[in-house]
Design a protein around this motif. Sequence first.
Motif, PDB file in Angstrom:
ATOM      1  N   LYS A  86       0.828  -1.213   0.000  1.00 29.13           N
ATOM      2  CA  LYS A  86       0.000   0.000   0.000  1.00 29.13           C
ATOM      3  C   LYS A  86       0.862   1.263   0.000  1.00 29.13           C
ATOM      4  N   GLN A  87       1.962   1.216   0.711  1.00 34.29           N
ATOM      5  CA  GLN A  87       2.890   2.349   0.701  1.00 34.29           C
ATOM      6  C   GLN A  87       3.458   2.548  -0.711  1.00 34.29           C
ATOM      7  N   LEU A  88       3.798   1.469  -1.367  1.00 37.95           N
ATOM      8  CA  LEU A  88       4.304   1.551  -2.741  1.00 37.95           C
ATOM      9  C   LEU A  88       3.235   2.077  -3.689  1.00 37.95           C
ATOM     10  N   GLU A  89       1.976   1.744  -3.436  1.00 36.59           N
ATOM     11  CA  GLU A  89       0.883   2.282  -4.239  1.00 36.59           C
ATOM     12  C   GLU A  89       0.932   3.805  -4.246  1.00 36.59           C
ATOM     13  N   GLN A  90       1.068   4.372  -3.062  1.00 35.36           N
ATOM     14  CA  GLN A  90       1.094   5.837  -2.944  1.00 35.36           C
ATOM     15  C   GLN A  90       2.301   6.422  -3.667  1.00 35.36           C
ATOM     16  N   GLU A  91       3.434   5.775  -3.523  1.00 35.31           N
ATOM     17  CA  GLU A  91       4.655   6.290  -4.147  1.00 35.31           C
ATOM     18  C   GLU A  91       4.599   6.196  -5.670  1.00 35.31           C
ATOM     19  N   LEU A  92       3.959   5.158  -6.190  1.00 38.46           N
ATOM     20  CA  LEU A  92       3.914   4.945  -7.637  1.00 38.46           C
ATOM     21  C   LEU A  92       2.637   5.473  -8.288  1.00 38.46           C
ATOM     22  N   GLY A  93       1.655   5.834  -7.482  1.00 37.80           N
ATOM     23  CA  GLY A  93       0.400   6.327  -8.036  1.00 37.80           C
ATOM     24  C   GLY A  93      -0.419   5.247  -8.728  1.00 37.80           C
ATOM     25  N   VAL A  94      -0.446   4.062  -8.132  1.00 38.50           N
ATOM     26  CA  VAL A  94      -1.213   2.939  -8.670  1.00 38.50           C
ATOM     27  C   VAL A  94      -2.002   2.289  -7.541  1.00 38.50           C
ATOM     28  N   THR A  95      -2.882   1.378  -7.909  1.00 35.70           N
ATOM     29  CA  THR A  95      -3.604   0.580  -6.926  1.00 35.70           C
ATOM     30  C   THR A  95      -3.240  -0.878  -7.137  1.00 35.70           C
ATOM     31  N   PHE A  96      -2.732  -1.513  -6.077  1.00 34.72           N
ATOM     32  CA  PHE A  96      -2.422  -2.941  -6.107  1.00 34.72           C
ATOM     33  C   PHE A  96      -3.351  -3.739  -5.200  1.00 34.72           C
ATOM     34  N   VAL A  97      -3.702  -3.154  -4.064  1.00 33.13           N
ATOM     35  CA  VAL A  97      -4.447  -3.879  -3.045  1.00 33.13           C
ATOM     36  C   VAL A  97      -5.937  -3.603  -3.227  1.00 33.13           C
ATOM     37  N   ASP A  98      -6.544  -4.366  -4.117  1.00 32.03           N
ATOM     38  CA  ASP A  98      -7.971  -4.261  -4.402  1.00 32.03           C
ATOM     39  C   ASP A  98      -8.369  -5.532  -5.138  1.00 32.03           C
ATOM     40  N   SER A  99      -9.050  -6.419  -4.441  1.00 26.62           N
ATOM     41  CA  SER A  99      -9.406  -7.702  -5.050  1.00 26.62           C
ATOM     42  C   SER A  99     -10.737  -7.653  -5.794  1.00 26.62           C
ATOM     43  N   ALA A 100     -11.419  -6.513  -5.774  1.00 29.69           N
ATOM     44  CA  ALA A 100     -12.743  -6.433  -6.394  1.00 29.69           C
ATOM     45  C   ALA A 100     -12.729  -6.453  -7.927  1.00 29.69           C
ATOM     46  N   PRO A 101     -11.814  -5.755  -8.594  1.00 27.12           N
ATOM     47  CA  PRO A 101     -11.870  -5.749 -10.058  1.00 27.12           C
ATOM     48  C   PRO A 101     -11.608  -7.124 -10.681  1.00 27.12           C
ATOM     49  N   VAL A 102     -12.090  -7.269 -11.899  1.00 23.07           N
ATOM     50  CA  VAL A 102     -11.843  -8.464 -12.700  1.00 23.07           C
ATOM     51  C   VAL A 102     -10.846  -8.077 -13.779  1.00 23.07           C
ATOM     52  N   LEU A 103      -9.812  -8.874 -13.942  1.00 27.33           N
ATOM     53  CA  LEU A 103      -8.823  -8.626 -14.988  1.00 27.33           C
ATOM     54  C   LEU A 103      -8.927  -9.733 -16.019  1.00 27.33           C
ATOM     55  N   PHE A 104      -8.902  -9.331 -17.281  1.00 24.54           N
ATOM     56  CA  PHE A 104      -9.056 -10.305 -18.356  1.00 24.54           C
ATOM     57  C   PHE A 104      -8.349  -9.793 -19.600  1.00 24.54           C
ATOM     58  N   ARG A 105      -8.180 -10.698 -20.565  1.00 22.92           N
ATOM     59  CA  ARG A 105      -7.527 -10.341 -21.824  1.00 22.92           C
ATOM     60  C   ARG A 105      -8.557  -9.993 -22.880  1.00 22.92           C
ATOM     61  N   GLU A 106      -8.228  -8.964 -23.645  1.00 25.03           N
ATOM     62  CA  GLU A 106      -8.960  -8.589 -24.846  1.00 25.03           C
ATOM     63  C   GLU A 106      -7.915  -8.338 -25.921  1.00 25.03           C
ATOM     64  N   ALA A 107      -8.354  -8.137 -27.136  1.00 28.51           N
ATOM     65  CA  ALA A 107      -7.415  -7.872 -28.230  1.00 28.51           C
ATOM     66  C   ALA A 107      -6.517  -6.676 -27.899  1.00 28.51           C
ATOM     67  N   GLU A 108      -7.071  -5.707 -27.171  1.00 27.64           N
ATOM     68  CA  GLU A 108      -6.305  -4.507 -26.828  1.00 27.64           C
ATOM     69  C   GLU A 108      -5.324  -4.747 -25.691  1.00 27.64           C
ATOM     70  N   GLY A 109      -5.360  -5.904 -25.094  1.00 24.71           N
ATOM     71  CA  GLY A 109      -4.462  -6.206 -23.982  1.00 24.71           C
ATOM     72  C   GLY A 109      -5.236  -6.574 -22.738  1.00 24.71           C
ATOM     73  N   ILE A 110      -4.635  -6.341 -21.602  1.00 26.29           N
ATOM     74  CA  ILE A 110      -5.252  -6.685 -20.327  1.00 26.29           C
ATOM     75  C   ILE A 110      -6.200  -5.570 -19.913  1.00 26.29           C
ATOM     76  N   GLN A 111      -7.419  -5.965 -19.571  1.00 23.04           N
ATOM     77  CA  GLN A 111      -8.441  -5.019 -19.131  1.00 23.04           C
ATOM     78  C   GLN A 111      -8.721  -5.254 -17.645  1.00 23.04           C
ATOM     79  N   ARG A 112      -9.047  -4.175 -16.968  1.00 21.87           N
ATOM     80  CA  ARG A 112      -9.415  -4.238 -15.548  1.00 21.87           C
ATOM     81  C   ARG A 112     -10.726  -3.486 -15.398  1.00 21.87           C
ATOM     82  N   VAL A 113     -11.762  -4.203 -14.975  1.00 20.30           N
ATOM     83  CA  VAL A 113     -13.089  -3.599 -14.833  1.00 20.30           C
ATOM     84  C   VAL A 113     -13.692  -4.003 -13.489  1.00 20.30           C
ATOM     85  N   SER A 114     -14.710  -3.270 -13.075  1.00 17.37           N
ATOM     86  CA  SER A 114     -15.415  -3.631 -11.849  1.00 17.37           C
ATOM     87  C   SER A 114     -16.180  -4.932 -12.084  1.00 17.37           C
TER      88      SER A 114
END
Length: 167
Positions: A86-114
């Motif tokens: 979580k500390q690294l999230e703040q430093e890098l401006g990303v979210t890592f600790v969130d198990s709610a989204p679904v990640l999947f592949r599409e032609a455009e690459g990896i998608q992350r959606v609710s």
Amino acid sequence: MSGTTFDQLPSSARLWIFASDRALSSVEAERLLADIDVFLDDWTAHRTNLTAARDFRYERFLMIGVDESQAGASGCSIDSLVRHVKQLEQELGVTFVDSAPVLFREAEGIQRVSRDQFAELAESGAVTLDTLVFDNTVATVGDLRAGCWEVPAREAWQGQAFFETVK
């Protein structure tokens, strides 16, 4: 990393997968991994060093494995890992600790959606039981190596959760 690489971890090693909400740049990835390496070198459970290693895939999936045959990760040690990420999230401006989204592949690459968005995509047929999803709930390095992480939705929790025909 206690002199251990991710490839050296036994199949029984416990696994945590943190998925970033966006791809990291090479500079960000280098910073993340260098910081995680320092953390893992000092990671302990009840004052016992943990044999741990990391991997980073597709510019967004941070994987931490622990060989629990010598010492197991405790609740406090797992909490310290999550706090550190979580500390690294703040430093890098990303979210890592969130198990709610679904990640999947599409032609455009990896998608992350609710989960709601994924349900809508499933209902409309935009994603199917054959859509490759990332099952970040896999529990061991052996499961990851066995191909249980990036699988068609029908083989993961997403198939049970979002497709009527699987229920």
